[in-house]
Design an enzyme around this catalytic site. Sequence first.
Site, short mmCIF file in Angstrom:
data_model
loop_
_atom_site.label_atom_id
_atom_site.label_comp_id
_atom_site.label_asym_id
_atom_site.label_seq_id
_atom_site.Cartn_x
_atom_site.Cartn_y
_atom_site.Cartn_z
N LYS A 7 0.85 -1.18 0.00
CA LYS A 7 0.00 0.00 0.00
C LYS A 7 0.89 1.24 0.00
O LYS A 7 1.69 1.45 0.92
CB LYS A 7 -0.92 0.03 1.21
CG LYS A 7 -1.81 1.27 1.24
CD LYS A 7 -2.45 1.46 2.60
CE LYS A 7 -3.06 2.85 2.69
NZ LYS A 7 -3.53 3.18 4.05
N GLY A 65 -7.74 9.17 10.36
CA GLY A 65 -7.94 9.24 11.80
C GLY A 65 -9.01 10.21 12.26
O GLY A 65 -9.22 10.36 13.47
N THR A 95 -8.01 3.31 12.83
CA THR A 95 -8.35 4.07 14.02
C THR A 95 -9.78 3.82 14.48
O THR A 95 -10.06 3.79 15.68
CB THR A 95 -8.15 5.58 13.76
OG1 THR A 95 -6.85 5.79 13.22
CG2 THR A 95 -8.29 6.38 15.04
#
Length: 267
Positions: A101, A162, A211
């Site tokens: 990624k 996040g 998250t």
Amino acid sequence: MNDEFVVAGKTFSSRLLIGTGKYKDFAQTRAAVEASGAQIVTVAIRRTNIGQNPNEPSLLEALPPSKFTYLPNTAGCYSADDAVRTLRLARELLDGHELVKLEVLGDAHTLYPNMPETLQAAGQLVKEGFKVMVYCTDDPIQAKMLQDLGCVAIMPLASLIGSGMGILNPWNVQLVIDAVHLPVIVDAGVGTASDAAIAMELGCDGVLMNTAVAAAKDPVLMARAMKKAVEAGREAFLAGRMPKKLYSAAPSSPTDGKIAPSRSKAA
């Protein structure tokens, strides 16, 4: 129902990809990942030990590569050169692993993608034989450019990493889905189960999160909720929702053949 999720030629049964950072320890990481049903797990090479620190506990022990597909990422990289160097290290640590990624960040405050550097890094990594899943803006033009470079999956952000803000621009995500023929996986910004369901209902092929699970009061329970949300959202997409009608009420039961109400006769 045959509904395969295929990335880089490999088939997966789960469309939920989950990160391995921010948990209190590797035991909680393992419990959350198992509850999520995820088969692909992301790992930040710069922040998590997968063998580069031989005297410390390794994630490879908690999540054995024989059971999970690792997706090393370049979290914390702010240039193409830095990202490429990090993934070369990941390939060495993971015995030639090619699925990665890519994320190249623009600044430490927003963690928004730096697209010129992302495009440069993607081109170089593809040339070196990597199978690149790429974190990017929700821009259909740049998504198409990444596809043309040879990436294997497009991963537009739903909102800032996040943030837990959910999908702020579903229309752009839809444009990305329509622009490319690669898997489109929402990456960043998911906060709760309904966000994941919405992403899947839009037609995304998968959702990646970290998250939202790790920062929940009960990460294992949230991971289980996310699993159900992704599955429900996918089934809703395949089922095809009813068309929306503004200011047009319709009875839920058929009216044909019903007995007409009686009319009282005048006295």
